[in-house]
Design a protein around this motif. Structure first.
Motif, short mmCIF file in Angstrom:
data_model
loop_
_atom_site.label_atom_id
_atom_site.label_comp_id
_atom_site.label_asym_id
_atom_site.label_seq_id
_atom_site.Cartn_x
_atom_site.Cartn_y
_atom_site.Cartn_z
N GLN A 106 -20.10 10.06 38.42
CA GLN A 106 -21.45 10.39 37.95
C GLN A 106 -21.44 10.62 36.45
N GLU A 107 -22.25 9.86 35.75
CA GLU A 107 -22.32 9.98 34.29
C GLU A 107 -23.04 11.28 33.91
N GLY A 108 -22.57 11.89 32.83
CA GLY A 108 -23.27 13.07 32.30
C GLY A 108 -22.77 14.39 32.83
N VAL A 109 -21.88 14.39 33.84
CA VAL A 109 -21.36 15.66 34.36
C VAL A 109 -20.22 16.12 33.45
N VAL A 110 -20.45 17.25 32.77
CA VAL A 110 -19.46 17.79 31.83
C VAL A 110 -19.18 19.24 32.19
N SER A 111 -18.35 19.89 31.40
CA SER A 111 -17.92 21.26 31.73
C SER A 111 -19.09 22.24 31.77
N ASN A 112 -20.11 22.07 30.88
CA ASN A 112 -21.22 23.04 30.90
C ASN A 112 -22.40 22.56 31.75
N SER A 113 -22.17 21.57 32.61
CA SER A 113 -23.20 21.18 33.59
C SER A 113 -23.36 22.31 34.61
N VAL A 114 -24.61 22.60 34.96
CA VAL A 114 -24.88 23.68 35.91
C VAL A 114 -24.72 23.14 37.34
N VAL A 115 -24.03 23.93 38.18
CA VAL A 115 -23.84 23.58 39.59
C VAL A 115 -24.95 24.23 40.41
N TYR A 116 -25.65 23.42 41.19
CA TYR A 116 -26.74 23.93 42.03
C TYR A 116 -26.39 23.82 43.51
N PHE A 117 -26.61 24.91 44.24
CA PHE A 117 -26.48 24.88 45.70
C PHE A 117 -27.84 24.99 46.38
N THR A 118 -28.93 24.89 45.57
CA THR A 118 -30.29 24.99 46.10
C THR A 118 -30.75 23.63 46.63
N GLU A 119 -31.84 23.67 47.44
CA GLU A 119 -32.35 22.43 48.02
C GLU A 119 -33.02 21.57 46.96
N GLU A 120 -33.80 22.23 46.08
CA GLU A 120 -34.49 21.51 45.00
C GLU A 120 -33.94 21.99 43.66
N MET A 121 -33.71 21.03 42.76
CA MET A 121 -33.24 21.39 41.41
C MET A 121 -34.45 21.55 40.49
N PRO A 122 -34.44 22.60 39.63
CA PRO A 122 -35.56 22.77 38.68
C PRO A 122 -35.55 21.67 37.62
N LEU A 123 -36.72 21.43 37.05
CA LEU A 123 -36.80 20.44 35.96
C LEU A 123 -36.11 21.01 34.73
N LEU A 124 -35.22 20.23 34.17
CA LEU A 124 -34.44 20.68 33.01
C LEU A 124 -34.86 19.89 31.77
N PRO A 125 -34.82 20.53 30.58
CA PRO A 125 -35.13 19.79 29.34
C PRO A 125 -34.10 18.69 29.09
N PRO A 126 -34.50 17.64 28.36
CA PRO A 126 -33.58 16.50 28.13
C PRO A 126 -32.28 16.88 27.44
N SER A 127 -32.30 17.98 26.68
CA SER A 127 -31.10 18.37 25.94
C SER A 127 -30.00 18.92 26.86
N CYS A 128 -30.38 19.38 28.07
CA CYS A 128 -29.38 19.96 28.99
C CYS A 128 -28.53 18.85 29.61
N PRO A 129 -27.24 19.13 29.84
CA PRO A 129 -26.38 18.11 30.47
C PRO A 129 -26.79 17.87 31.93
N GLN A 130 -26.34 16.76 32.46
CA GLN A 130 -26.64 16.38 33.83
C GLN A 130 -26.17 17.46 34.81
N PRO A 131 -27.06 18.02 35.66
CA PRO A 131 -26.62 19.04 36.62
C PRO A 131 -25.85 18.41 37.79
N LEU A 132 -25.17 19.26 38.54
CA LEU A 132 -24.40 18.79 39.70
C LEU A 132 -24.89 19.53 40.94
N LYS A 133 -25.47 18.78 41.87
CA LYS A 133 -26.00 19.38 43.09
C LYS A 133 -24.93 19.28 44.19
N LEU A 134 -24.51 20.44 44.70
CA LEU A 134 -23.43 20.47 45.71
C LEU A 134 -23.87 21.15 47.00
N ARG A 135 -25.17 21.13 47.28
CA ARG A 135 -25.64 21.73 48.53
C ARG A 135 -25.05 21.01 49.75
#
Length: 766
Positions: free
Chosen positions: A671-700
């Motif tokens: 997955q492109e964009g997953v870096v060390s400061n990417s936020v890990v989400y265990f929620t069903e829906e991910m919140p909308l993030l500003p373009p400057s934030c790195p690609q989040p990682l959904k692990l639900r």
């Protein structure tokens, strides 16, 4: 106190998500387990339920899918057929090889080198009735080398070569085990029990272990050591089961389903070891299996049937029987004989308890002292002592199976054994099968003192032999001890009945000239009593023994001896030899037979306790990839609870360490964009993030949304019961939905050990 019972987690429906919904295909190795870890039975069950549901829904789509569903349904029976065929074949080959190599220590067949002593003389026309085991084709080493069969020189040469062959076989066995397959040593049944309870021991049931165990089992038994091949045959059969289950994804990808196959394989192993298919199924059910559904019972029966049929086709002993010591008795037993039968049960229970204590003490000494550093030297020393002491006594020189066969035997007019050297009445005119009790001749008295010496030798040497670094079973040595004691007692009762037939105890059922007492039956009852005293088996033991003899009328004496030996053995200590070795090795085995009656609560056992650092948790939406990787690096826990936030500590679910590691590794690669400061989400829906934030990682998808939880006031008696019956790895402790701590299987075992005044640190594995 309430116990929150989660809805059964079903893959993709409630609980377990479909692995990695970020990707088209599940990433490899998800939901697998690391070595020396315990499986999650609930998780494996749910995965199999989901797999079955998918196959059932697809089978309606096309004829091809319907055919695949049929193949999936039949795959279990195919695996059982293959296990039965291979384990039966291997058992036949082992029996033939052991027979030949045991006789090789004493001599060689000139007409065909691959013939054993018995096979060599079958084809000879020059054997006599009195010397039926002597023929010109078979020559002892002294005859072959010096031309003399008798005399001091010939005896010394035969003695020397007997010891030399024994040492060679033992050295070869221990060297092969040490170099190629360290797991091939021992009986294998304690480890099989632990594996079937849900523990992972990688390589224990592998191809190399199967090959080396088969070869070294032949060498170890042929060396004359006081060990048997029956226990290791269960290990060999389970290796066959593991080999064939890896051919079908239904079993290879599900550790719970694999254990169903292994339970059936254990039944096949006992089936070929004793020629007792029904006894094998009951042995698997009573002694080794942890989870044994009805479906496994049918398949175990089928595997045991195929294995027994395969061995019968090979006919390794040439008597159309599956074992060497099959016997049939023609005399009924009498009520008064229950007294000596129960006494044999007492002897079996006392000997079993003493053997367990002595053997465990010796094995503990081996583990904790320098003795354990020299396994090859220990095997050589034990073999040398065994061979040197065994050769002078004809009852210890021969293989233990042949000894048991002779002890079980009912004396007929054609027997030339010393045990059958009775004084015959020249006026006797009776049918062959109904020989009356007769006074013992000099041969019987000679045999009795030789058997008494053999009994002492077997009792002592077996303590030091079981546990050395070669394949070593305990069934045959235990039966030998009991059979010797039983035969001696049988002869004593027989002679007492003959000389004192007017005593009140003999008067009603033993008239002069009648065939009252069968010493061979006493040997069989004694064998059952000693085997029961060591292993604490009851039902399966009685069934195995009556399958050996083919006599249903002797079930009551066998039951009396088996139950008495268990009662007496349990009075000294409740655990059998296999449970004792499991405890010695520190395996995480939660025995269903143990009772927990202490009044402790979940809060007393859970971690963290007072003074300990807080529980390592993950939040559902506030943790970065770097934080997760740092947590994995700093801790060695098997998994982490997931909470809403560190402040509220409201429980969301539980994620496995291995799944988390693989998910992050896979995401970084694919997955492109997953870096060390990417936020890990265990929620069903991910919140909308500003373009400057790195690609989040959904692990639900890898989150177990229905972890098993109990309250902090749940009695530990209930918690222990839950761990046993559901096969849990861990259980979370909550109060009003707020996470307080965690209890693992290891914590439960340590607490139980502590309550029984044992060392809690003896539990070494997760």
């Amino acid at each position: 106190p309430s116990v929150s019972l989660p809805a059964t987690p079903v893959t993709g429906v409630n609980g377990w998500g479909n692995p990695m919904d970020l990707f088209d295909e599940p990433f490899p190795d998800v939901s697998t387990y690391e070595d020396f870890h315990t499986i999650d039975w609930l998780r494996e069950k749910s995965r199999d339920t989901d797999r079955h549901r998918k196959i059932a829904s697809r089978s309606k789509e096309s004829f091809w899918e319907f055919t695949k569903s049929l193949l999936d349904a039949w795959s279990g029976w195919v695996v059982m057929l293959l296990i039965g065929l291979l384990s039966g074949t291997l058992a036949g080959v082992i029996d033939l090889a052991v027979d030949w190599m045991t006789d090789l220590k004493e001599g060689v067949c000139l007409s065909a080198l691959w013939y054993s002593h018995e096979q060599c003389c079958w084809t000879s026309n020059e054997t006599t009735f009195d010397d039926r085991d002597k023929c010109p084709q078979w020559q002892t080493w002294s005859e072959l080398m010096t031309g003399h069969a008798e005399g001091a020189g010939a005896y010394v040469l035969n003695y020397f070569l007997y010891v030399l062959w024994a040492l060679f076989f033992a050295f070869l066995a221990v060297s092969l085990v040490r170099v190629f397959a360290p797991y091939a040593c021992g009986s294998g049944i304690p480890e099989i029990k632990t594996i079937l309870s849900g523990f992972i021991i990688r390589g224990y049931l592998g191809k190399w272990t199967l090959l080396i165990k088969t070869v070294t089992l032949v060498l170890a038994v042929s060396s004359g050591l006081s060990l048997g091949k029956e226990g290791p045959l269960v290990h060999v059969a389970c290796c066959c089961g593991n080999l064939f289950s890896s051919l079908f994804s239904k079993y290879s990808k599900n550790e719970g389903k694999r254990r169903e196959v292994l339970s059936a394989a254990a039944a096949a192993g006992v089936s070929v070891a004793f020629g007792a298919p029904i006894g094998g199924v009951l042995f698997s059910l009573e002694e080794v299996s942890y989870y044994f559904p009805l479906k496994t019972l049918w398949r175990s029966f089928f595997a045991a049937l195929v294995a027994a049929f395969t061995l019968r086709s090979i006919n390794p002993f040439g008597n159309n029987r599956l074992v060497l010591f099959y016997v049939e008795y023609h005399t009924p037993w009498y009520m008064a004989e229950l007294v000596p039968f129960i006494l044999l049960g007492v002897f079996g229970g006392v000997w079993g308890a003493l053997f367990i204590r002595a053997n465990i003490a010796w094995c503990r000494r081996r583990k904790t002292t320098r003795l354990g550093r020299y396994p090859v030297l220990e095997v050589i020393a034990v073999t040398a002592i065994t061979a040197v002491v065994a050769f002078p006594n004809p009852y210890t020189r021969r293989s233990t199976s042949q000894l048991i066969s002779e002890l079980f035997n009912d004396c007929g007019p054609l027997d030339s054994s010393r045990l059958c050297d009775y004084v015959n009445d020249p006026n006797m005119t009776r049918p062959v099968d109904d020989i009356p009790d007769r006074p013992a001749g000099p041969g019987v008295y000679t045999a009795i003192w030789q058997l008494a010496l053999a009994l002492i030798f077997k009792i002592v040497v077996t303590i030091f032999t079981f546990g050395i670094k070669v394949p070593s079973g305990l069934f045959i040595p235990s039966m030998a001890v009991g059979a010797i004691a039983g035969r001696i007692m049988g002869i004593a009762v027989e002679q007492m009945a003959y000389h004192h037939h007017d005593w009140i105890i003999f008067k009603k059922w033993c008239r002069p000239g009648a065939d009252c007492v069968t010493p061979g039956l006493y040997a069989m009852v004694g064998a059952a009593a000693c085997l029961g005293g060591v292993t604490r088996m009851t039902v399966s033991l009685v069934v195995i023994m009556f399958e050996l003899t083919g006599g249903l009328e002797y079930i009551v004496p066998l039951m009396a001896a088996a139950v008495t030996s268990k009662w007496v053995g349990d009075a000294f200590g409740r655990e059998g030899i296999y449970e004792a070795h499991i405890q010695l090795n520190g395996y995480p085995f939660l025995d269903t037979k143990d009772e927990f009656t202490h009044r402790t609560l979940a809060a007393d056992v859970m971690h963290p306790r007072r003074g300990e650092p807080p529980l390592a948790v993950l939040t559902q939406d506030g943790t970065t990839v770097e934080d997760v990787e740092e947590l994995i690096k700093e801790t060695d826990y098997n998994g982490f609870p997931v909470v809403v936030s560190r402040k509220s500590e409201r429980l969301i679910g539980f994620v496995q360490r291995r799944d988390l590691t693989l998910a992050i590794k896979n995401a970084r690669q694919k997955q492109e964009g997953v870096v060390s400061n990417s936020v890990v989400y265990f929620t069903e829906e991910m919140p909308l993030l500003p373009p400057s934030c790195p690609q989040p990682l959904k692990l639900r998808c890898i989150l177990n949304l229905s972890p098993f939880t109990v309250t902090d006031h749940t009695p530990m008696e209930t918690v222990v019961d839950i761990f046993r019956k559901l096969g849990l790895r861990q259980c979370l402790v909550t109060r009003s939905g707020r996470l307080l701590g965690i209890i693992t299987k290891k914590d439960v075992l340590r607490h139980m050990a502590q309550m029984m005044n044992q060392d809690p640190d003896s539990i070494m594995f997760n």
